[in-house]
Design a protein around this motif. Sequence first.
Motif: not given
Length: 440
Positions: A317-346
Motif C-alpha cells: 500500500r502506498a499511503s500515509a497509513q501504509g508508510q506509518a505501518a511499515m515504519r512501525a514494522r521496521m522499528r520492531r525488526d530493528l529492535a528484534a535484530m539489534f536489541p541494545a538499540w531498542v530505545n534508540v530514536e529513529t
Amino acid sequence: MPRRIYEGYAYSDAARAECIWPLPDQTWPELTDAETTEVAIVGGGFTGLSAALHLAQSGAEVTLLEAHVPGWGASGRNGGFCCIGGDKIGLGAIRQRFGVAAAQAYFNAQRGAIDLVDDLLSTHGIDAETHSSGELQLAHRPDILPTLRAERDLWAEYGVDATLIPQQDLADQGASGTFHGGLHVPLGFALNPGRYLTGLATAAANVGALIRANSLVQSITRSGSTYKLKTPRGQLTARKLILATNGYGADGLPDWLTGRYLPLQSNILITRPLTEDEIFAQGWTTDLMAYDSRHLLHYFRLLPDRRFLFGARGNVRASAQGQAAMRARMRRDLAAMFPAWVNVETPFFWSGLVSLSRDLLPYAGPIGDWEDAWVGMNYHGNGVAMGTWVGARLADLAMGRDPLLPIHARPLPRFPLPSIRRSYLYPAILAYRLKDGPVT
Ligand SMILES: Cc1cc2nc3c(=O)[nH]c(=O)nc-3n(C[C@H](O)[C@H](O)[C@H](O)COP(=O)(O)OP(=O)(O)OC[C@H]3O[C@@H](n4cnc5c(N)ncnc54)[C@H](O)[C@@H]3O)c2cc1C
C-alpha cells in the motif's frame, strides 16, 4: 493517457520528505519552449544522468527531462550500497539459462559497474563519503549456512575470494546481532547517494548536457525519424530517445512499456547518531554494508556520522497509513535484530520505488521496434552501480557503438494482466514472510 500503478502517495514529495540525503542545490530550468536535440533522455536518476554524461563526453547533443529535480526518484533516496546486483536470480541460474560465457559477461558487467562508479567518483572529484570493503551477508537461521557455503564456492568460480564467518567469530568482526554466520564478499563499497548523484548531475552539466527540471514528460510520439516529447509547458524534438524512468515510469509512456516493469516499495529507517557506548553495547562496530538472508531482506550499515541505516521491503500500500505501518514494522525488526538499540530514536523514515522484471533480470535495450530508442531499467533494488553502468551502455547504443549486452538486451516479457500486476505482490510477500519466519 499514461497510467501509474501505485496510489499518488508513491509519486508525492511526502514519501521522501524525511530523506537525509542532499539533492543537487543547483537551479535547473524547466522546459518552457519548443526545443530540439539529438538525444532526449527521460528521467534524472543514475541511469539517465550516466547516459547524459557519457553522451555529452562523446560529443553528442543531449537534453535530459526530469519531472522533479535530478535524484528525486530512487537514486536520491537509496541505501548507498554500490554493489553486485541488478538481477534477482543469481549467477548460477543465469548460467543455466544463458550459458557459461553469458554468465561470465554478466559477472564482468556487475564488477565493471562498481569500478565505473569508483572511477566517476575519482575522475570528477566527488566526495561521496565512501566506506566498506565489500558486503556481508548474514544468515538469519542456521539452515541458511549451507547456502552461504554454496555461494562462497560459486564466487570462487568467478575468481572472487569470499570468506565464511562462523557465528562464534561474528562478534570479533564487529558484527554482533542475532545472526548464525556470515559470508563476506569483497566486492563493492558504500556511498552517500545524494552526494554521488549531485556530483554526477554536475559532471553531466559541465560537459554540456542540458538538464531540464520540473519537466514531466506527458506524452512521447514518434513521427517519421523523430520523437516528440510533450511537457506541461514545452516540447522537445529529438532524433534519439533514452527512457530512464525505472520504478517511476508509467504504463503507456510509451505503449511498449506497459506491463514490462513492476515497481516495488523499498524503505529506509535512520537512527539518530549513536554514541560509541551504544555501538559497543550492541557489538555492531563494523563499517561493512550488510544484509540478511531473508527473502524480504533487511539491509543495513553504520553511516560515517554513526547513525544506523536500516532498510527493508514488503509493503504494497502506498499511503500515509501504509508508510506509518511499515515504519512501525521496521522499528520492531530493528529492535528484534539489534536489541541494545531498542530505545534508540529513529527520526527519519522514507520510501521509494525500485522495479522488477517478470523474468527477474535487468533490462537495457530497444523500446520495441522503435528505431534509435532505448530503455534501461529493472535493477531489482540494486541500481546504484548497475544503473550507472546501464546508462553508459545506453550512451554506447545511441552513439552507434556495440555495448555487448548478452543478457540485458533479451526480449523483455510482459507481466500477465498488466493492469492488476501490483496485486500479485500481496500473495508473494505473504509467502515470503511465512518462509522467512518471525524476525528475531
Ligand atoms: C529506499 C531504497 C533503497 C535502495 N537501496 C539501494 C542500494 O543500497 N543499492 C542499490 O544498488 N540500489 C538501491 N536502490 C535501488 C536504486 O536506488 C535504483 O535501482 C536506482 O536508483 C534506479 O535509478 P534510475 O535512474 O534508473 O531510476 P530513478 O532514480 O528512480 O529515476 C527515475 C526518474 O525518472 C523521473 N521520471 C519518471 N517519469 C518521468 C516523466 N514522465 N518525465 C520526466 N521524468 C520522469 C522520476 O522523477 C525519477 O527522478 C534502492 C531504492 C530505494 C527506493
